[in-house]
Design an enzyme around this catalytic site. Sequence first.
Site, PDB file in Angstrom:
ATOM      1  N   GLY A 207       0.821  -1.199   0.000  1.00 56.12           N
ATOM      2  CA  GLY A 207       0.000   0.000   0.000  1.00 56.12           C
ATOM      3  C   GLY A 207       0.853   1.245   0.000  1.00 56.12           C
ATOM      4  CB  SER A 208       0.622   4.499  -1.622  1.00 62.50           C
ATOM      5  OG  SER A 208       1.084   3.900  -2.823  1.00 62.50           O
TER       6      SER A 208
ATOM      7  CB  THR B  63      15.989  55.459  23.498  1.00 69.48           C
ATOM      8  OG1 THR B  63      15.130  54.689  22.664  1.00 69.48           O
ATOM      9  CG2 THR B  63      17.127  56.018  22.687  1.00 69.48           C
TER      10      THR B  63
ATOM     11  CG  HIS C 163      -1.196  -0.010   7.302  1.00 71.06           C
ATOM     12  ND1 HIS C 163      -0.324  -0.980   7.704  1.00 71.06           N
ATOM     13  CD2 HIS C 163      -0.984   0.165   5.970  1.00 71.06           C
ATOM     14  CE1 HIS C 163       0.374  -1.385   6.661  1.00 71.06           C
ATOM     15  NE2 HIS C 163       0.001  -0.710   5.598  1.00 71.06           N
TER      16      HIS C 163
ATOM     17  CG  MET D 248      21.203  56.460  14.834  1.00 66.22           C
ATOM     18  SD  MET D 248      22.630  56.033  15.865  1.00 66.22           S
ATOM     19  CE  MET D 248      21.827  55.288  17.272  1.00 66.22           C
TER      20      MET D 248
ATOM     21  CB  SER E   1      19.542  46.413  17.592  1.00 71.06           C
ATOM     22  OG  SER E   1      18.706  45.299  17.532  1.00 71.06           O
ATOM     23  CB  SER E   2      21.500  50.608  20.420  1.00 73.97           C
ATOM     24  OG  SER E   2      20.120  50.709  20.337  1.00 73.97           O
TER      25      SER E   2
END
Lengths: 546, 546
Positions: free
Chosen positions: A57-58, A387, A218, A474, A428-429
Amino acid sequence: MKRFINSKSDIVTEALDGFLATTPNDKLARLDGYPHTKVIVRTDWNKSRVALVSGGGSGHEPAHAGFVGEGMLTAAVCGEVFASPSVDAVLSAIVAVSGEAGCLLIVKNYTGDRLNFGLAAERAKALGYKVEVVIVADDISIPGAHQPRGLAGTLFVHKVAGYLAARGALLEDVAQAARDAAACSYSIGLSLETCTVPGNAKDDYLKDNEAELGLGIHGEPGVTKIVFDTAAKLMRMVCDQLEKVVRSDKARYAAIINNLGAVPPLEMGILAHSLSKTALGGHIDIVIGPAHLMTSLDMNGFSVSIMELDAPRKKALLSDVEVSNWPGLREGGTVTISALPDIGSRKKYSFVANETVQAVVLAVCNRLVSAEGELNELDARTGDGDTGTTFGNAARYILSELEEMPFGDGADMCATLSDRLSQNMGGSSGVLMAILFAAASEAFHQKASWPSAIMAGVTRMMNYGGAKLGDRTMLDSLLPALEALLNGKSVSDAANAAREGADATAMMDQARAGRSAYVPSENLRGVTDPGAEAIALVFEEISTIV
Amino acid sequence: MKRFINSKSDIVTEALDGFLATTPNDKLARLDGYPHTKVIVRTDWNKSRVALVSGGGSGHEPAHAGFVGEGMLTAAVCGEVFASPSVDAVLSAIVAVSGEAGCLLIVKNYTGDRLNFGLAAERAKALGYKVEVVIVADDISIPGAHQPRGLAGTLFVHKVAGYLAARGALLEDVAQAARDAAACSYSIGLSLETCTVPGNAKDDYLKDNEAELGLGIHGEPGVTKIVFDTAAKLMRMVCDQLEKVVRSDKARYAAIINNLGAVPPLEMGILAHSLSKTALGGHIDIVIGPAHLMTSLDMNGFSVSIMELDAPRKKALLSDVEVSNWPGLREGGTVTISALPDIGSRKKYSFVANETVQAVVLAVCNRLVSAEGELNELDARTGDGDTGTTFGNAARYILSELEEMPFGDGADMCATLSDRLSQNMGGSSGVLMAILFAAASEAFHQKASWPSAIMAGVTRMMNYGGAKLGDRTMLDSLLPALEALLNGKSVSDAANAAREGADATAMMDQARAGRSAYVPSENLRGVTDPGAEAIALVFEEISTIV
């Protein structure tokens, strides 16, 4: 249930054609018998050796079509999803690929497959073909089962028989080796959810804290419902079962780590790691997978198969094949560890005098510390209000290290600032500033002035950061100020340019980069960007000194 | 949510160690920097050529560790799940693998990756290394996006750059080719469900009739919510977007069909087939996948990436690599179709006289027709009540063909019965009977008597069917009857043995094979197996003739 299918009746033919059109093995064809006969055969096959035919069977892809090719199967006979192929389809496969050397059918132990492959074998014999059949019954989930199911251990049989057949062994010898391999192959599966049979609603009978052990392929329920646990403990439950069939302390095995359908590669890696930590792991010399080998549609689970190794079986497994879905294998799976290289511990700089630079750094840092509240307030109107603190913390840190700063050496001074800011500014800064000063240091090495070195740094920062003028960052004050200086204008002119640029950000109602990129326009209108404001304050401060 | 993990903090290190211990590429190591530094490097690398370093957050396996090896990456830097690796980790990778020839960083366009890889590049340059960076931004889901995301198109860049680096090209040339490849790579994804971020509950925001188009690989919602549809229509929506970037009618492309995590191979085959039917499919010369290349944890979706081909890029893609997760590729994906072989149309037999055999067949068939109701009734007490009908139908069919039966030729007679029963009896019984008579025919060819030929058939039937004496099947009357005949007893003795055997099945309260294998003992007790009963009736009938 949402699945990627078209019509239910075309599932297998479409999937096979999709496979045939994309598999790197371009020496495959299908017999011209769609939709009834779904048989994949080798096009580079001259019938001079024993043909190996498998199938069923598939819903178990890449099994079995994916294992057709030199060194493994000669043909795969595919039924509909979870349904045995017809006798005629199997017979077509046998007739298509068998010559004088004969044909071995490798059949997973399910009644339908046994009967349909069996009758096809008898028919083929009546037509004059030499045919042998080996039944694979590797499932160990039901102790003492009358008819253990055929699971992923079937792959061991494909590989062992494939090796011998490719080398021209006689049918009886290939069949015997296949039977021996099947007889020492054992498999068991574990799943967190059952699979979705196309056209049926998914039967979510497992609770959030349940898993099941001892699965077929199955969608049958597992033999035991177990409590969901960590990957390591679930793997141990699987291995506990397999350890029972380990023949002796000295017995060595190959293992298949099979993805039953929907487990992502990340988790299969964790399961492989967990397997290596079990007692069973100590018996395993060869690992095949983790990979999709014998799936059960979209089942969120895995199975482990083992086969006892002797020298001929080991040689057979290790042999190369021209089968793109064979994932290869690993012998002796230890993790190699290389020394971590020295990436330069924190470089020590020492004080180098330059009164102007020192005065500027001192004034700028003090100004940023004093502006902390004001900048936080601006940021709070469009963001998370930090900030000022970010700049303030960085400034306080620099102030604490003034005695070690090489003010008189531009390259070293910028390198120092890059080092210190990446480690102490955060977010990130911090990285952006570290990039700016690293590139500025590089520019100083090529004899830049302060304004041109900083401009080189800003350019690099834009390169990595992705923002540009007018994006409401900035840069909107920094770039005009630097351009003024590079055009020979005074620091005071530069400060004016920075101020103008900062004030202009209050008119920008769309941020294209940085922290405000997802803030609605109405919140941005009338608010100066705090980064741009900080830069304006810095230049205004510098202009009082230089 | 049930996932195969241990502790959240060990996900990536365990998955990487599982990968390293099982990948067929045994020339890989990790740097000794767990848990902070998770870098996979080649052990067969001598720094004589340009090093290629890629990476990013984890959860995208096999990217990027799975693509380290000759012809692709030199090192992969892995962050935590969906989190960029640290600057120090990237720098460690660069330092570990870079020599005089320098290093190219291949970075997917996400802010964190850009910044951390960027700063690491600057640091490495400060340490004296030659470093270039290429950013891959292949996502086309947001038209005119300021910063398109990096998706599976990154694999094109790995492969093109890897080819040149492996052949000793200069850093600037490798970087330029990588940038060019990135610039003509385009990707878009589609998913039916979002992914499960470890430690978070799954956010099932899509309804049963919804899918989404334009996904990132970090669980971000798609750009467009779409209505769920067939695989073909969903694939067309993806291809419609990609067709917009196809440069001209003549432009040729390579495509990546990427499994985003949890789509089973069967469905990926259907999607590949659907892709081949789109207008975009007509532009595609090379297909990579379907395969797991750049996943998004367990996302139930796929992405398609295309890269415009020129001669050098095509050559680069086609080159071999020593990277076990590279799935290979297919050039010119047509489906080859082979002729269906002739498996012998229904063989015509003609009448051969043998009065006894003819009389037996006639009587047996008539008896089975007359027993239909009785046998159905027996079957109904433990099963679906159709045994009588199954035997009755078969008998009626044989009766209708008596004029063409070769009664006088045992081999042909059995072959005829095998043919007719497999085509007209239906179900497992039909196949089992067909096997029995096919093997009996074979035995006749070797000069067997009727009893020994039938016994050969029964043995073969047991072989395929898996049942044996005492399993509460027709064998319980058939075997004793045949044994009696083979021991030289009379047909009447054989009939008595069959009757005893059939009656004994009523005492068996457990069936081990066949239709009653799952019937509870209390339902079986006192009921004769209808198959065994049919055989007893048949032998009783024969004993009245022979």
